[in-house]
Enzyme design. Structure first.
Site, short mmCIF file in Angstrom:
data_model
loop_
_atom_site.label_atom_id
_atom_site.label_comp_id
_atom_site.label_asym_id
_atom_site.label_seq_id
_atom_site.Cartn_x
_atom_site.Cartn_y
_atom_site.Cartn_z
N ASP A 210 -2.88 -15.05 23.09
CA ASP A 210 -2.08 -13.99 22.46
C ASP A 210 -1.07 -14.71 21.58
OD1 ASP A 210 -0.13 -12.13 21.81
OD2 ASP A 210 -0.32 -11.04 23.69
N ASN B 229 -5.50 -15.86 11.55
CA ASN B 229 -6.12 -14.60 11.14
C ASN B 229 -5.56 -13.40 11.91
OD1 ASN B 229 -8.53 -12.77 10.30
ND2 ASN B 229 -8.59 -12.78 12.54
N SER C 30 -2.30 -10.70 2.79
CA SER C 30 -2.77 -9.40 2.28
C SER C 30 -2.18 -9.22 0.89
CB SER C 30 -2.25 -8.29 3.20
OG SER C 30 -2.40 -7.04 2.59
N TYR D 193 4.48 -3.65 7.44
CA TYR D 193 3.35 -4.55 7.16
C TYR D 193 3.63 -5.41 5.93
CZ TYR D 193 -1.56 -6.00 6.63
OH TYR D 193 -2.73 -6.72 6.52
N LYS E 179 3.85 -9.63 5.88
CA LYS E 179 2.92 -10.48 5.12
C LYS E 179 3.66 -11.24 4.01
CE LYS E 179 -1.04 -9.64 7.21
NZ LYS E 179 -1.77 -10.68 7.95
N VAL F 171 -11.13 -4.54 3.43
CA VAL F 171 -12.38 -4.80 4.15
C VAL F 171 -12.62 -3.77 5.26
CG1 VAL F 171 -13.77 -6.63 5.17
CG2 VAL F 171 -11.75 -7.25 3.84
N THR G 81 -13.05 -3.00 8.45
CA THR G 81 -12.83 -3.43 9.83
C THR G 81 -12.07 -2.29 10.51
OG1 THR G 81 -10.69 -4.38 9.30
CG2 THR G 81 -12.60 -5.87 9.15
N1 LIG Z 1 -9.20 -5.34 6.84
C1 LIG Z 1 -8.50 -5.40 5.72
O1 LIG Z 1 -8.74 -4.65 4.76
C2 LIG Z 1 -7.41 -6.44 5.57
C3 LIG Z 1 -6.80 -6.55 4.31
C4 LIG Z 1 -5.81 -7.50 4.13
C5 LIG Z 1 -5.46 -8.33 5.17
N2 LIG Z 1 -6.05 -8.22 6.39
C6 LIG Z 1 -5.64 -9.14 7.44
O2 LIG Z 1 -6.79 -9.79 7.97
C7 LIG Z 1 -6.55 -10.16 9.33
C8 LIG Z 1 -7.68 -9.62 10.20
O3 LIG Z 1 -7.67 -8.21 10.08
P1 LIG Z 1 -8.91 -7.28 10.50
O4 LIG Z 1 -9.17 -6.39 9.37
O5 LIG Z 1 -9.99 -8.09 11.07
O6 LIG Z 1 -8.19 -6.43 11.65
P2 LIG Z 1 -8.74 -5.82 13.01
O7 LIG Z 1 -10.14 -5.42 12.86
O8 LIG Z 1 -7.73 -4.82 13.42
O9 LIG Z 1 -8.69 -7.10 14.01
C9 LIG Z 1 -7.45 -7.67 14.30
C10 LIG Z 1 -7.66 -8.87 15.18
O10 LIG Z 1 -6.38 -9.45 15.46
C11 LIG Z 1 -6.28 -9.59 16.87
N3 LIG Z 1 -4.91 -9.54 17.35
C12 LIG Z 1 -3.99 -8.55 17.22
N4 LIG Z 1 -2.85 -8.90 17.85
C13 LIG Z 1 -3.06 -10.11 18.40
C14 LIG Z 1 -2.27 -10.98 19.17
N5 LIG Z 1 -1.02 -10.67 19.55
N6 LIG Z 1 -2.79 -12.18 19.54
C15 LIG Z 1 -4.06 -12.51 19.20
N7 LIG Z 1 -4.87 -11.72 18.48
C16 LIG Z 1 -4.36 -10.53 18.08
C17 LIG Z 1 -7.11 -8.46 17.45
O11 LIG Z 1 -7.42 -8.75 18.79
P3 LIG Z 1 -7.64 -7.61 19.93
O12 LIG Z 1 -9.12 -7.28 19.87
O13 LIG Z 1 -7.24 -8.30 21.19
O14 LIG Z 1 -6.79 -6.45 19.58
C18 LIG Z 1 -8.31 -8.52 16.51
O15 LIG Z 1 -9.18 -9.57 16.88
C19 LIG Z 1 -5.18 -9.60 9.69
O16 LIG Z 1 -4.21 -10.62 9.57
C20 LIG Z 1 -4.96 -8.52 8.64
O17 LIG Z 1 -3.59 -8.27 8.41
C21 LIG Z 1 -7.03 -7.29 6.62
#
Ligand SMILES: NC(=O)c1ccc[n+]([C@@H]2O[C@H](COP(=O)([O-])OP(=O)(O)OC[C@H]3O[C@@H](n4cnc5c(N)ncnc54)[C@H](OP(=O)(O)O)[C@@H]3O)[C@@H](O)[C@H]2O)c1
Length: 232
Positions: A58, A83, A138, A154, A158, A187, A189
């Site tokens: 964590d 990440n 981001s 957010y 960032k 993305v 997700t």
């Molecule tokens: N998706 C987009 O469009 C987008 C755009 C710009 C930036 N981002 C960035 O890309 C990164 C990944 O995002 P994503 O889209 O893959 O999001 P996601 O699908 O919500 O996944 C988030 C991940 O972060 C983990 N996490 C959250 N809090 C945590 C903690 N305290 N310790 C360890 N792990 C933790 C979650 O684990 P759990 O399964 O345990 O909750 C999950 O594996 C993030 O930094 C996000 O801000 C995403």
């Protein structure tokens, strides 16, 4: 074989990083909060001939960060990918909707963890050949690109992650460590939602190409998954 450490690899972009690096023959140190509950990740690790190792982490807990680094003492990490991220629920919403306790928690995960991960894993990075430190940032963290406001929680987490990354790039240059903040795109997700622009495989393939091409003269920059340098 090179090694990569990925935080937040249970799902979304983190999981896709693990999948693609493992398929490419890398040793992947996959970390997530609850490995026991991360079934897809566990299955991937199980079928990887030991290339993918799973570790609970964590990133909001600096003691867990330090313990993991100690347990991996003597190992090299070529690429460290910060990440793990949280949106804070609706990305923090408008001025009247801010949950200030949540804002603190978002800062722990999205911003402060980057500094502590770097501090704890500096010896591992120095031992690696590639010495790359990646912040998954981001476009919403760009101050210059903010032309519609809102999303206080957010955006600020960032933007601050970018500031941390820039300082790390400057402070660690004499150790030949390259630090960069990357934009994954919008993305599909859990965070990005089903209506996002691109799939995780496209985003991660793009970011892996950017990471592979990083050199010390690019350290301290903000780059999109398409390889474009973005204004802070
Ligand atoms: N998706 C987009 O469009 C987008 C755009 C710009 C930036 N981002 C960035 O890309 C990164 C990944 O995002 P994503 O889209 O893959 O999001 P996601 O699908 O919500 O996944 C988030 C991940 O972060 C983990 N996490 C959250 N809090 C945590 C903690 N305290 N310790 C360890 N792990 C933790 C979650 O684990 P759990 O399964 O345990 O909750 C999950 O594996 C993030 O930094 C996000 O801000 C995403």
């Amino acid at each position: 074989m090179p090694s990569v450490l990925v935080t937040g690899s249970s799902r979304g972009l983190g999981f896709e990083f693990v999948k693609q690096y493992a398929a490419d023959g890398w040793h992947v140190i996959a970390t997530c909060r609850n490995p026991e509950k991360a079934d897809t990740l566990k299955a991937l690790a199980g079928g990887s001939d030991g290339r993918v190792t799973l570790h609970p982490l964590d990133v909001a807990d600096i003691h867990q960060i330090d313990s993991l680094a100690a347990s991996l003492e003597g190992h090299a990490v070529d690429v460290l990918i910060n990440n793990a991220g949280v949106s804070g629920g609706s990305f923090g919403g408008g001025l009247g909707d801010i949950d200030y306790d949540m804002w603190e928690q978002v800062f722990r995960v999205n911003t402060m963890a980057i500094a502590r991960m770097t501090h704890a894993f500096l010896p591992h990075l120095e031992r690696g050949d590639q010495k790359k430190l990646i912040t998954i940032s981001s476009g919403l963290g760009s101050i210059g690109g903010n032309d519609w406001g809102g999303l206080y929680v957010y955006r600020s987490s960032k933007a601050a992650a970018n500031a941390v990354t820039r300082s790390l790039a400057l402070d660690l240059k004499d150790k030949h460590i390259i630090a960069a903040a990357l934009i994954p795109g919008w993305v599909m997700t859990d965070m990005g939602g089903p209506g996002a622009d691109i799939t995780p495989d496209v985003s991660i393939a793009g970011m892996r190409k950017v990471i592979a091409g990083l050199t010390l003269d690019k350290s301290g920059t903000f780059i999109s998954y398409e390889g474009k340098t973005v204004e802070w």
